[in-house]
Design an enzyme around this catalytic site. Structure first.
Site, PDB file in Angstrom:
ATOM      1  CD  GLU A   1       3.152   7.805  16.259  1.00 59.00           C
ATOM      2  OE1 GLU A   1       4.017   7.811  15.373  1.00 59.00           O
ATOM      3  OE2 GLU A   1       1.936   7.940  16.025  1.00 59.00           O
TER       4      GLU A   1
ATOM      5  CD  GLU B   1       0.110  12.083  16.833  1.00 59.01           C
ATOM      6  OE1 GLU B   1       0.089  11.708  15.653  1.00 59.01           O
ATOM      7  OE2 GLU B   1       1.153  12.232  17.486  1.00 59.01           O
TER       8      GLU B   1
HETATM    9  C1  GAL Z   1       2.300  10.499  13.985  1.00 57.88           C
HETATM   10  C2  GAL Z   1       3.287  11.274  14.825  1.00 57.88           C
HETATM   11  C3  GAL Z   1       3.104  12.754  14.662  1.00 57.88           C
HETATM   12  C4  GAL Z   1       2.989  13.113  13.236  1.00 57.88           C
HETATM   13  C5  GAL Z   1       1.878  12.341  12.611  1.00 57.88           C
HETATM   14  C6  GAL Z   1       1.655  12.685  11.164  1.00 57.88           C
HETATM   15  O1  GAL Z   1       2.736   9.210  13.767  1.00 57.88           O
HETATM   16  O2  GAL Z   1       3.165  10.950  16.176  1.00 57.88           O
HETATM   17  O3  GAL Z   1       4.190  13.423  15.243  1.00 57.88           O
HETATM   18  O4  GAL Z   1       4.209  12.827  12.617  1.00 57.88           O
HETATM   19  O5  GAL Z   1       2.147  10.983  12.717  1.00 57.88           O
HETATM   20  O6  GAL Z   1       2.732  12.340  10.374  1.00 57.88           O
END
Ligand code: GAL
Ligand code: ZN
Length: 662
Positions: A142, A294
């Site tokens: 990110e 994700e």
């Molecule tokens: C995303 C990040 C993950 C994890 C997730 C939940 O932004 O890429 O590593 O932190 O949020 O917090």
């Protein structure tokens, strides 16, 4: 199709790995993302590498047929980096460095940090180039944070400006530094201009562009190494949808495909418009399908957690992305962590490691997706309508919103939601893209409008296209100076209006806010409320669709349609409080553009079409918690159930359907 989870074997005892891999395989998962925060475990001290644990984890996964994407772990610098090389920590505005202990805390111009990042990237790439179940890479994690104010970043900014402008005379002229006597005599007089309330807007915009470039260059360092060492692996990055600190088109340019992190479940249940809009932005970055790196698996949060996805929602959220072009689905995360900052960011498994409801729903989703994978092959969204999504305008508006509360994404949302309610797919495009592929182009808040772009838009309308523009269109040049023209400048003919004056109506919820009554006619028949902004726009050749009731505003149009050449230019000079205003306007615009939706979805149901390879797939998504009946094409196969459609199809609460239309 690649379906799986973000997995952190390093968070669990080795004895558990086998169980995890088995449960993943049982769920139909075939991919994991690994190691994106594991730098210190892979390089415990400078130049000393330890890949054994990751090798072992990969071997366990391989035995269960699970492939892996590896993250370059540079988003979380080891303690030894910060201790040995304090200059790698980003400097905050107050001149102090960020304390080590979180993540994303490095300076991107630090030569030391770039070298350290290259070293771990190269070591990993060389070690895993031939590991059979490693198939690709995610760069860092990110990109977008933090902004650094150190001397090295300032010097890099000066050097970047020097490359861009060549001479100080050119820079002084383009920034207009004669205002307040800010003329630069030497390059090193240039400071970091990041405060729009005090600094020159042209300088602020260049600082934002520079910051974006700095992140892209950092990623490029890694891509170069990965391409050389691992020619058979793909490279992607996990973007953040509508996040807009970076020029995502540039960040995506040298990647094989875009991935993104989707977390739409917050607060009370609502239609996740933004997740759909973000998906369209993500698909637009490379004009190709994307992955979800994700995906929402449970309640999210750090110190406090949020709402739990209702039964059916995990599946529906995943399908919404597939409907907009996702070709890979990875849930964050596998099992909820018992330690660290994300103890409350819930995975498919709880702390207890049991495969309960959320796990089972993801497994159901995986099975559904595998079922339609062959049908999905070769298909993508081909939208008849485009929205211009331009980082220059987004940034320049953030620097000077003009009217109170003007945010590009708020403006975008009004039109996007109306299009989604109408059942029409949207492409998000760059202003320089070929417009001729679209029946209609919407350009909300197109604030920065270089002459070439204005001419292209005008020609587009003349040649038969339908364009919509609104308040604050074409105010600025590409270097963020005000055009010396009556607005909307070179778009005046296409839109058929001249904006003689303009004003802010304030925050509608605040004590100073006020509104104007709007009377719509024709397709816009009804009464509406104009808030936030009013352009005092006089119709020259345009036909008024809505006018103001207040005595002093009567000469001006709140909305209009202008026939220009073969096409139509729509103009909206205010923000209407009523959703209905946008529904009627979009309906009229679609009619004039000759666009018909594949079907008329009932409220709360989304429709999206993927096509290609001679196939057309109709996705239906029920965003509500009651069953919905939808009129559908008759005699077609619904791929998830295998049933043939009648005149209607009933979606369960949060239900989805994929109808093979052609
Ligand atoms: C995303 C990040 C993950 C994890 C997730 C939940 O932004 O890429 O590593 O932190 O949020 O917090
Ligand atoms: Zn720095």
């Amino acid at each position: 199709m690649h379906i799986g989870v973000d997995y952190y074997p390093e968070h669990w005892p080795r004895e558990r790995w086998e169980t995890d891999a088995r449960m993943m395989a049982e769920a139909g998962f075939n991919i994991v993302r690994l190691a994106e925060f594991a730098w210190v475990l892979l390089e415990p001290s400078e130049g000393q590498f330890d890949f054994d644990w990751l090798d072992d984890a990969l071997a366990v996964l391989a035995r269960h047929g699970i492939e892996a994407i590896l993250g370059t772990p540079t988003a979380a610098m080891p303690g030894w980096v910060a201790r040995k090389y304090p200059e790698t920590l980003a400097m905050q505005k107050d001149g102090t460095r960020i304390t080590w202990g979180a993540r994303k805390n490095n300076c991107f111009s630090s030569g030391t940090f770039r070298l350290l990042s290259e070293r771990i990237t190269r070591a990993m790439a060389e070690h895993y180039r031939d590991t059979p179940n490693v198939i690709g890479w995610q760069t860092d994690n990110e990109f977008g944070h933090p902004v650094c104010y150190c001397d090295s970043c300032r010097a890099e900014f000066q050097a970047w400006l020097r490359r861009k402008y060549g001479t100080l005379e050119a820079l002084n002229a383009t920034w207009g530094t004669h205002f307040w006597g800010h003329v630069f005599g030497t390059w090193d007089e240039i400071t970091i201009p990041d405060d729009p309330n005090r600094h020159n807007p042209s300088a602020c915009l260049d600082w934002q562009r520079f910051y974006s470039w700095l992140n892209v260059r950092f990623q490029d360092d890694q891509i170069r190494i990965l391409r050389a060492a691992c020619p058979n692996h793909f490279i992607t990055h996990n973007f953040m949808g509508l996040f807009h600190e970076l020029d995502y088109y540039e960040l995506a340019k040298d990647l094989d495909f875009v991935s993104w992190d989707n977390y739409p479940v917050w607060g009370k249940p609502a239609i996740p418009y933004n997740a759909a809009a973000a998906a369209d932005v993500m698909r637009g970055l490379k004009k190709r399908n994307f992955w979800i790196m994700e995906q929402t698996a449970g309640p999210g949060g750090a110190t406090e957690y949020g709402r739990n996805p209702r039964p059916g929602e995990i599946r529906k959220i995943a399908f919404q992305q597939v409907a907009h072009g996702a070709d890979g689905m990875i849930w964050f995360r596998w099992r909820t962590c018992t330690t660290g900052r994300e103890q409350y960011w819930h995975g498919l498994l709880g702390h207890d490691g049991k495969g309960l409801r959320r796990y089972q729903e993801a497994a159901q989703t995986a099975s559904d997706l595998h079922k339609i994978a062959a049908a999905l092959q070769g298909t993508t969204v081909r939208a008849p309508v485009a929205i211009i999504y331009d980082y220059d305008s987004i940034w320049a508006l953030r620097i000077q919103p003009g009217y109170a509360g003007n945010r590009f994404h708020a403006d975008l949302e009004r039109y996007y939601q109306a299009l989604l309610r109408a059942g029409v797919n949207v492409d998000m495009i760059r202003p320089i893209d070929d417009l001729s592929a679209y029946r209609a182009v919407l350009a909300p808040d197109l604030y920065i409008l270089p002459d070439g772009m204005a001419r292209a838009l005008s020609n587009y309308v003349q040649g038969g296209g339908v364009l919509l523009a609104d308040s604050r269109t074409g105010v600025k040049t590409e270097t963020n100076l005000c055009h010396e023209r009556t607005l909307p400048g070179l778009l005046s003919d296409a839109l058929g209006v001249t904006i003689e004056e303009y004003e802010s109506l304030g925050d509608p919820t605040g004590p100073q806010g006020f509104s104007y009554r709007i009377i719509g006619r024709e397709a816009l028949t009804g009464e509406f409320t104009g808030i936030r902004t009013a352009e005092w726009a006089r119709a020259t050749t345009a036909q008024p669709l809505a006018t103001y009731e207040e005595w002093h505003m009567r000469p001006y149009v709140a909305a209009s349609r202008n026939q220009f050449g073969e096409g139509y230019g729509y103009f909206v000079g205010t923000v209407a409080q009523e959703e209905r205003f946008y529904d009627l306007l979009i309906a009229d615009l679609l009619r004039h553009a000759g666009v018909t939706a594949p079907l008329a979805p009932p409220p709360g149901v989304e429709v999206s079409v993927r096509e290609g390879d001679g196939k057309t797939l109709l996705f239906l998504l029920n965003h509500t918690d009651t069953a919905q009946r939808v009129r559908v094409p008759r005699g077609k196969v619904e791929l998830l159930s295998g049933e043939t459609t009648g005149d209607t199809w009933t979606l369960d609460r949060y239900g989805v359907a994929v109808i093979r239309w052609v």
